[in-house]
Design a protein around this motif. Structure first.
Motif, PDB file in Angstrom:
ATOM      1  N   ARG A 164       0.838  -1.214   0.000  1.00 21.72           N
ATOM      2  CA  ARG A 164       0.000   0.000   0.000  1.00 21.72           C
ATOM      3  C   ARG A 164       0.866   1.255   0.000  1.00 21.72           C
ATOM      4  N   HIS A 165       1.868   1.273   0.865  1.00 25.99           N
ATOM      5  CA  HIS A 165       2.769   2.427   0.923  1.00 25.99           C
ATOM      6  C   HIS A 165       3.524   2.601  -0.391  1.00 25.99           C
ATOM      7  N   VAL A 166       4.043   1.490  -0.907  1.00 21.59           N
ATOM      8  CA  VAL A 166       4.868   1.549  -2.116  1.00 21.59           C
ATOM      9  C   VAL A 166       4.030   1.951  -3.324  1.00 21.59           C
ATOM     10  N   PHE A 167       2.814   1.430  -3.438  1.00 22.48           N
ATOM     11  CA  PHE A 167       1.972   1.824  -4.566  1.00 22.48           C
ATOM     12  C   PHE A 167       1.674   3.315  -4.523  1.00 22.48           C
ATOM     13  N   ARG A 168       1.207   3.788  -3.379  1.00 20.27           N
ATOM     14  CA  ARG A 168       0.760   5.175  -3.273  1.00 20.27           C
ATOM     15  C   ARG A 168       1.892   6.167  -3.515  1.00 20.27           C
ATOM     16  N   ASP A 169       3.037   5.919  -2.914  1.00 20.37           N
ATOM     17  CA  ASP A 169       4.098   6.924  -2.908  1.00 20.37           C
ATOM     18  C   ASP A 169       5.190   6.691  -3.938  1.00 20.37           C
ATOM     19  N   VAL A 170       5.362   5.440  -4.390  1.00 22.48           N
ATOM     20  CA  VAL A 170       6.472   5.122  -5.300  1.00 22.48           C
ATOM     21  C   VAL A 170       5.953   4.668  -6.670  1.00 22.48           C
ATOM     22  N   THR A 216       9.448 -11.772  -2.077  1.00 17.72           N
ATOM     23  CA  THR A 216       7.989 -11.860  -2.061  1.00 17.72           C
ATOM     24  C   THR A 216       7.398 -10.920  -3.097  1.00 17.72           C
ATOM     25  N   GLU A 217       6.078 -10.949  -3.162  1.00 25.35           N
ATOM     26  CA  GLU A 217       5.324 -10.050  -4.037  1.00 25.35           C
ATOM     27  C   GLU A 217       5.746  -8.595  -3.839  1.00 25.35           C
ATOM     28  N   ALA A 218       6.085  -8.237  -2.608  1.00 25.77           N
ATOM     29  CA  ALA A 218       6.469  -6.846  -2.327  1.00 25.77           C
ATOM     30  C   ALA A 218       7.729  -6.449  -3.085  1.00 25.77           C
ATOM     31  N   ASP A 219       8.693  -7.346  -3.168  1.00 29.70           N
ATOM     32  CA  ASP A 219       9.932  -7.037  -3.884  1.00 29.70           C
ATOM     33  C   ASP A 219       9.680  -6.883  -5.379  1.00 29.70           C
ATOM     34  N   VAL A 220       8.817  -7.739  -5.923  1.00 31.67           N
ATOM     35  CA  VAL A 220       8.492  -7.643  -7.347  1.00 31.67           C
ATOM     36  C   VAL A 220       7.903  -6.272  -7.654  1.00 31.67           C
ATOM     37  N   ARG A 221       6.988  -5.813  -6.803  1.00 32.65           N
ATOM     38  CA  ARG A 221       6.286  -4.551  -7.069  1.00 32.65           C
ATOM     39  C   ARG A 221       7.212  -3.340  -6.964  1.00 32.65           C
ATOM     40  N   LEU A 222       8.132  -3.364  -6.032  1.00 30.67           N
ATOM     41  CA  LEU A 222       9.068  -2.239  -5.925  1.00 30.67           C
ATOM     42  C   LEU A 222      10.092  -2.271  -7.054  1.00 30.67           C
ATOM     43  N   PHE A 223      10.573  -3.455  -7.403  1.00 28.93           N
ATOM     44  CA  PHE A 223      11.634  -3.587  -8.395  1.00 28.93           C
ATOM     45  C   PHE A 223      11.268  -2.956  -9.728  1.00 28.93           C
ATOM     46  N   THR A 224      10.033  -3.165 -10.194  1.00 24.37           N
ATOM     47  CA  THR A 224       9.705  -2.701 -11.547  1.00 24.37           C
ATOM     48  C   THR A 224       9.672  -1.177 -11.647  1.00 24.37           C
ATOM     49  N   THR A 225       9.515  -0.494 -10.520  1.00 23.59           N
ATOM     50  CA  THR A 225       9.666   0.962 -10.518  1.00 23.59           C
ATOM     51  C   THR A 225      11.128   1.358 -10.429  1.00 23.59           C
ATOM     52  N   ALA A 252      21.902  -0.969  -4.406  1.00 27.41           N
ATOM     53  CA  ALA A 252      22.418  -2.326  -4.180  1.00 27.41           C
ATOM     54  C   ALA A 252      21.271  -3.344  -4.183  1.00 27.41           C
ATOM     55  N   TYR A 253      20.162  -2.997  -3.532  1.00 34.08           N
ATOM     56  CA  TYR A 253      18.982  -3.872  -3.481  1.00 34.08           C
ATOM     57  C   TYR A 253      18.455  -4.144  -4.892  1.00 34.08           C
ATOM     58  N   ALA A 254      18.351  -3.095  -5.713  1.00 33.14           N
ATOM     59  CA  ALA A 254      17.838  -3.255  -7.074  1.00 33.14           C
ATOM     60  C   ALA A 254      18.776  -4.116  -7.913  1.00 33.14           C
ATOM     61  N   ARG A 255      20.092  -3.936  -7.748  1.00 32.34           N
ATOM     62  CA  ARG A 255      21.043  -4.766  -8.502  1.00 32.34           C
ATOM     63  C   ARG A 255      20.969  -6.222  -8.057  1.00 32.34           C
ATOM     64  N   ASP A 256      20.780  -6.435  -6.763  1.00 27.48           N
ATOM     65  CA  ASP A 256      20.636  -7.797  -6.247  1.00 27.48           C
ATOM     66  C   ASP A 256      19.471  -8.496  -6.952  1.00 27.48           C
ATOM     67  N   LEU A 257      18.325  -7.829  -7.023  1.00 21.64           N
ATOM     68  CA  LEU A 257      17.177  -8.432  -7.689  1.00 21.64           C
ATOM     69  C   LEU A 257      17.416  -8.560  -9.190  1.00 21.64           C
ATOM     70  N   PHE A 258      17.990  -7.526  -9.797  1.00 20.51           N
ATOM     71  CA  PHE A 258      18.235  -7.559 -11.239  1.00 20.51           C
ATOM     72  C   PHE A 258      19.069  -8.783 -11.619  1.00 20.51           C
ATOM     73  N   GLN A 259      20.026  -9.124 -10.780  1.00 20.06           N
ATOM     74  CA  GLN A 259      20.917 -10.248 -11.060  1.00 20.06           C
ATOM     75  C   GLN A 259      20.337 -11.598 -10.637  1.00 20.06           C
ATOM     76  N   THR A 260      19.127 -11.580 -10.095  1.00 21.87           N
ATOM     77  CA  THR A 260      18.428 -12.805  -9.714  1.00 21.87           C
ATOM     78  C   THR A 260      17.637 -13.315 -10.910  1.00 21.87           C
ATOM     79  N   PRO A 261      17.775 -14.595 -11.277  1.00 21.14           N
ATOM     80  CA  PRO A 261      17.012 -15.114 -12.417  1.00 21.14           C
ATOM     81  C   PRO A 261      15.519 -14.819 -12.280  1.00 21.14           C
ATOM     82  N   GLY A 262      14.923 -14.341 -13.383  1.00 22.13           N
ATOM     83  CA  GLY A 262      13.510 -14.006 -13.373  1.00 22.13           C
ATOM     84  C   GLY A 262      13.238 -12.520 -13.240  1.00 22.13           C
ATOM     85  N   PHE A 263      14.247 -11.735 -12.869  1.00 22.15           N
ATOM     86  CA  PHE A 263      14.081 -10.290 -12.735  1.00 22.15           C
ATOM     87  C   PHE A 263      14.750  -9.549 -13.896  1.00 22.15           C
ATOM     88  N   GLY A 264      16.072  -9.417 -13.848  1.00 23.29           N
ATOM     89  CA  GLY A 264      16.769  -8.650 -14.876  1.00 23.29           C
ATOM     90  C   GLY A 264      16.582  -9.204 -16.272  1.00 23.29           C
TER      91      GLY A 264
END
Length: 334
Positions: A164-170, A216-225, A252-264
């Motif tokens: 909810r916080h991430v959708f509204r503000d980010v 989790t779902e939360a990381d997916v939603r933040l990553f795409t922004t 660093a967090y975004a690069r970690d996810l980007f380098q995870t299979p299924g993200f980047g």
């Protein structure tokens, strides 16, 4: 679709088609392998979520995917990447046709992601927040062996709160800044965005993922922004207090996810930039697409492993993308 209010504030039209595809078929659309087609654009952050979740859960063989081109006009997304300009499964040139097939004269947003019922050619849903949740819960019997728990029951309340916080503000906050019609509305959105990014930086300084010790779902939603921040939102949407690369924890967090299979490996920077800069002529009248930024730094070391965490929990990474779903090498980080 969206509009700008009399006070200059951007408001997103959230009247989505709320029909759900469920294991018990209670809305008239039961989960069935091969019956539905997920329509996306790699340019769109909301659609990008579904591409990632589909990959992580291993639903590629039961839920096919059609990819629209990165640009569209007022009539909707087109399948200009496909031979003859038609989706090879649905046989349509525009996503609009699937909406009109179910709702003639449909007057709300023709948006991606959308799921289409292949036998009837009718759109089922474009309710993007629910689509990824249902992929986790309703399609569970078709998940690949080793699929992660992206929406674990014990963490759902916390995931929902963070979302909810991430959708509204980010997620939506960058649009509220970019499409603001007054200085006051822009200033409000700008400060809410960066206050929330600072909050996220504090949260992630001591933990690898947003909720719990796995993706989790939360990381997916933040990553795409985050992945669109420097190529688009920093300049195009005037979200320019800091680049992502200037926010050490989030970078660093975004690069970690980007380098995870299924993200980047789902990210198409060429499509992302073309969409925003070519389509939004109200804020970029020339349609010129900037050449930068350099993208090789997405592959640099991030050091987040030191925080522990298990990306896929008790599961395993997804296999490489299917050959016909690979992002062109010159469209990604390199």
């Amino acid at each position: 679709m969206a509009y700008v209010s009399t006070t200059g504030e951007f408001t997103r039209d959230q009247r989505y088609i709320a029909t759900r595809i469920t294991a018990d078929g209670r809305d008239g659309y039961p989960v069935e392998p091969g019956r539905y087609r997920l329509v996306v654009s790699r340019a769109c952050p909301w659609a990008n979520r579904t591409i990632i979740v589909r990959r992580l859960l291993g639903l590629e063989d039961v839920l096919s995917m059609g990819v629209a081109g990165p640009t569209h006009d007022e009539r909707s997304w087109t399948f200009d990447l496909d031979p003859g300009g038609q989706d090879p499964v649905l046989g349509i040139e525009r996503l609009q046709e699937a909406f009109f097939q179910r709702y003639p004269g449909y007057d709300k947003g023709i948006t991606v992601p959308a799921i289409v019922d292949v036998p009837t050619g009718q759109v089922v849903t474009n309710d993007f927040p629910q689509i990824t949740i249902d992929m986790s819960l309703e399609w569970k019997q078709y998940h690949r062996p080793g699929a992660p728990e992206l929406y674990p029951e014990a963490l759902r309340a916390e995931i929902d709160e963070v979302n909810r916080h991430v959708f509204r503000d980010v997620n939506n906050g960058v649009y509220r800044a970019g499409f603001a019609g007054s200085q006051e509305a822009y200033d409000k959105a700008y400060h809410r965005l960066f206050d929330r990014l600072d909050w996220l930086s504090e949260r992630l300084a001591g933990q690898r993922y947003l909720v719990g010790d796995t993706i989790t779902e939360a990381d997916v939603r933040l990553f795409t922004t985050l992945v669109r921040f420097d190529p688009v939102y920093h300049g195009h949407f005037k979200c320019n207090r800091s680049k992502l690369t200037e926010m050490p924890v989030l970078w660093a967090y975004a690069r970690d996810l980007f380098q995870t299979p299924g993200f980047g490996d789902t990210i198409d920077f060429v499509h992302i930039k073309r969409h925003y800069y070519e389509v939004h002529r109200d804020i970029n009248p020339t349609g010129i697409v900037p050449a930068g930024p350099e993208l090789g730094n997405w592959l640099s070391e991030h050091g987040r492993e030191s925080l522990g965490g298990r990306p896929f929990g008790d599961g395993t990474p997804p296999p490489p993308p299917k050959p016909d779903e690979v992002v062109p090498a010159d469209h990604g980080a390199r």
